[in-house]
Design a protein around this motif. Sequence first.
Motif, PDB file in Angstrom:
ATOM      1  N   LYS B  80      -2.798 -14.454   2.435  1.00  0.00           N
ATOM      2  CA  LYS B  80      -3.918 -14.545   3.361  1.00  0.00           C
ATOM      3  C   LYS B  80      -4.399 -13.186   3.861  1.00  0.00           C
ATOM      4  O   LYS B  80      -5.589 -12.943   3.972  1.00  0.00           O
ATOM      5  CB  LYS B  80      -3.529 -15.438   4.542  1.00  0.00           C
ATOM      6  N   ASN B  81      -3.459 -12.319   4.232  1.00  0.00           N
ATOM      7  CA  ASN B  81      -3.906 -11.097   4.917  1.00  0.00           C
ATOM      8  C   ASN B  81      -4.351  -9.969   3.975  1.00  0.00           C
ATOM      9  O   ASN B  81      -4.965  -9.007   4.426  1.00  0.00           O
ATOM     10  CB  ASN B  81      -2.832 -10.596   5.891  1.00  0.00           C
ATOM     11  N   ILE B  83      -2.978  -7.477   2.714  1.00  0.00           N
ATOM     12  CA  ILE B  83      -2.491  -6.120   2.989  1.00  0.00           C
ATOM     13  C   ILE B  83      -2.132  -5.417   1.679  1.00  0.00           C
ATOM     14  O   ILE B  83      -2.342  -4.219   1.519  1.00  0.00           O
ATOM     15  CB  ILE B  83      -1.269  -6.167   3.937  1.00  0.00           C
ATOM     16  N   LYS B  86      -5.229  -3.982   0.187  1.00  0.00           N
ATOM     17  CA  LYS B  86      -5.692  -2.838   0.982  1.00  0.00           C
ATOM     18  C   LYS B  86      -4.800  -1.614   0.772  1.00  0.00           C
ATOM     19  O   LYS B  86      -5.208  -0.486   1.077  1.00  0.00           O
ATOM     20  CB  LYS B  86      -5.702  -3.208   2.467  1.00  0.00           C
ATOM     21  N   ALA B  87      -3.574  -1.820   0.276  1.00  0.00           N
ATOM     22  CA  ALA B  87      -2.665  -0.681   0.064  1.00  0.00           C
ATOM     23  C   ALA B  87      -3.178   0.268  -1.010  1.00  0.00           C
ATOM     24  O   ALA B  87      -2.707   1.405  -1.115  1.00  0.00           O
ATOM     25  CB  ALA B  87      -1.273  -1.188  -0.305  1.00  0.00           C
ATOM     26  N   ASP B  89      -4.161   2.148  -4.648  1.00  0.00           N
ATOM     27  CA  ASP B  89      -3.477   2.522  -5.898  1.00  0.00           C
ATOM     28  C   ASP B  89      -2.171   3.251  -5.620  1.00  0.00           C
ATOM     29  O   ASP B  89      -2.067   3.967  -4.624  1.00  0.00           O
ATOM     30  CB  ASP B  89      -4.353   3.492  -6.703  1.00  0.00           C
ATOM     31  N   ARG B  95       6.252   5.643  -4.170  1.00  0.00           N
ATOM     32  CA  ARG B  95       5.432   4.615  -3.519  1.00  0.00           C
ATOM     33  C   ARG B  95       5.691   3.234  -4.105  1.00  0.00           C
ATOM     34  O   ARG B  95       6.060   3.092  -5.259  1.00  0.00           O
ATOM     35  CB  ARG B  95       3.940   4.933  -3.705  1.00  0.00           C
ATOM     36  N   LEU B  96       5.444   2.240  -3.292  1.00  0.00           N
ATOM     37  CA  LEU B  96       5.463   0.866  -3.780  1.00  0.00           C
ATOM     38  C   LEU B  96       4.406   0.080  -3.027  1.00  0.00           C
ATOM     39  O   LEU B  96       3.940   0.495  -1.967  1.00  0.00           O
ATOM     40  CB  LEU B  96       6.848   0.233  -3.626  1.00  0.00           C
ATOM     41  N   ALA B  98       3.949  -3.846  -1.565  1.00  0.00           N
ATOM     42  CA  ALA B  98       4.657  -5.118  -1.371  1.00  0.00           C
ATOM     43  C   ALA B  98       3.676  -6.177  -0.906  1.00  0.00           C
ATOM     44  O   ALA B  98       2.872  -5.931  -0.016  1.00  0.00           O
ATOM     45  CB  ALA B  98       5.771  -4.936  -0.336  1.00  0.00           C
ATOM     46  N   CYS B  99       3.726  -7.332  -1.538  1.00  0.00           N
ATOM     47  CA  CYS B  99       3.013  -8.500  -1.018  1.00  0.00           C
ATOM     48  C   CYS B  99       4.087  -9.388  -0.402  1.00  0.00           C
ATOM     49  O   CYS B  99       4.797 -10.109  -1.121  1.00  0.00           O
ATOM     50  CB  CYS B  99       2.259  -9.238  -2.119  1.00  0.00           C
ATOM     51  N   ILE B 100       4.228  -9.274   0.901  1.00  0.00           N
ATOM     52  CA  ILE B 100       5.324  -9.979   1.581  1.00  0.00           C
ATOM     53  C   ILE B 100       5.197 -11.500   1.413  1.00  0.00           C
ATOM     54  O   ILE B 100       6.158 -12.163   1.023  1.00  0.00           O
ATOM     55  CB  ILE B 100       5.373  -9.610   3.093  1.00  0.00           C
ATOM     56  N   ILE B 104       6.189 -10.333  -3.864  1.00  0.00           N
ATOM     57  CA  ILE B 104       6.012  -9.466  -5.034  1.00  0.00           C
ATOM     58  C   ILE B 104       6.112  -8.001  -4.599  1.00  0.00           C
ATOM     59  O   ILE B 104       5.527  -7.608  -3.592  1.00  0.00           O
ATOM     60  CB  ILE B 104       4.617  -9.687  -5.676  1.00  0.00           C
ATOM     61  N   VAL B 105       6.826  -7.206  -5.378  1.00  0.00           N
ATOM     62  CA  VAL B 105       6.869  -5.757  -5.150  1.00  0.00           C
ATOM     63  C   VAL B 105       6.460  -5.060  -6.445  1.00  0.00           C
ATOM     64  O   VAL B 105       6.929  -5.414  -7.526  1.00  0.00           O
ATOM     65  CB  VAL B 105       8.282  -5.287  -4.722  1.00  0.00           C
ATOM     66  N   GLY B 121       3.941   4.713   7.057  1.00  0.00           N
ATOM     67  CA  GLY B 121       2.527   4.620   7.396  1.00  0.00           C
ATOM     68  C   GLY B 121       2.137   3.171   7.550  1.00  0.00           C
ATOM     69  O   GLY B 121       2.939   2.284   7.363  1.00  0.00           O
TER      70      GLY B 121
END
Lengths: 341, 121
Positions: B80-81, B83, B86-87, B89, B95-96, B98-100, B104-105, B121
């Motif tokens: 839904k959100n 995030i 929006k993270a 590339d 870096r990673l 994550a879709c909580i 999925i990571v 951040g």
Amino acid sequence: MVRHSHKFIIHLAIVLLIAAIFSCTAKEKELLRRTQFLMGTLVEITVREMDFEKAQSALSSAFEEIQRLEKLMSTHLADSEISRLNDLAGGKSSLTLSPEVLEVIRRGIYWGNKTNGTLDISIEPVSRLWHFDNDTPSIPSTQALTEAARLVDFREIEIVESNVRLKQQGMSLHLGAIAKGYAVDRAMGILEKNGIRHALINAGGDLKVLGERKDGQPWKIGLQHPRQPEKMIASFTLSHKAVATSGDYQKYFIKDESRYHHILNPKNGMPAKKMISCTIIAETVMDADALATAVFVLGPENGMALVESLDGVEGMMVTESGSTLFSENFKSQPGFDLAGF
Amino acid sequence: MRATPGDKILIVVMILINGFLFLKTGLGTAGDWVVIEMNQREVSRHRLSENRVIPVKGELGITEVEIANGKARIRHSPCKNKICIKAGDIQYADRLIACIPNRIVVRVIGEKQRGVDAIVG
């Protein structure tokens, strides 16, 4: 002659064997990392430990501790102590809380007093109006925000020994601003108890380090650029300290060219507008977490005054225009490098 | 300086052991890879240099991971959100994404690093 030839070959074999052993040792010295989804974020724990079994056992214990704390403090779990406390708001009954939950609430109240309510752990009635976790977040009406903001007051939390009561009906605690940091602090304590001397825990930007990544080489931390996520705005090394960042660039939506984000001013329920990112270095992640939120809401001038008044705390702030402001000793952090906005 | 057959076998065995360990510890991670995990388990890995779109089944549905021009991103997510979208590339091994909600990571591993252990951040 034959004896010499054998000696040479035996020496060569020994050299190759030593090289092989060193090759194995190099592998063992590598960092061991494990991740888990907890407290609404991805928690990543990295340890440097020669003993693989010891490292694995310590990692499991640390994650179990975070999971245990989540069950106590999450508002997403109906039977957590915080959810049950919220359900009793306005009634005459209090709830006896675990020492850990009490510690976090007391620290929340401490920062509430210290920041004159800029950090308020009873902000939930306002937060839930924004629906930031939904696919259609929207701007609440002024009337709804005003009514909800009346329920936001950490001074209305009554604590008698271990018994806690929320005095007003409709009040609701959300420990999100500090509970995650507390969990990271506790998890690091568990690692230390298990004999780990070098570790890094990163819970979605709430971070604490112990020891070094290599002998003589401290952990190096990068700060994400608030507007270009693939870039770093600054980096520095950290030893036995904690860092947390609050920014307007994760949970947000854009409407009529304005950005609405999840760091809300408890006084009016609106997103704080005076900066776009605030990073705090402190002794504990719980305090860094609380201060990153409070300073973000306070804005550069008042926020910097608060940071400068506290021992062992440093802050870096980025304003909407891209100006970067630092507390007195932030740039003295070892290995500090500013890439710029 | 004549080596017996036993000496020769010993040398060959030692060289093979060294070569194996060197490859395992040194060159095994050569190149940059995009590693996709679901619920802490690696489900696939792909070269960062090969443009492609990878659908990954998570708890809520399909997340689409795109690799293009040496960067990886989540381009579609059932969460839904958003995030994770929006993270943006990622291209460095520090870096990673994550879709909580969908568990999925997406992380980059390999040699393309910036010398930091974690990004906040």
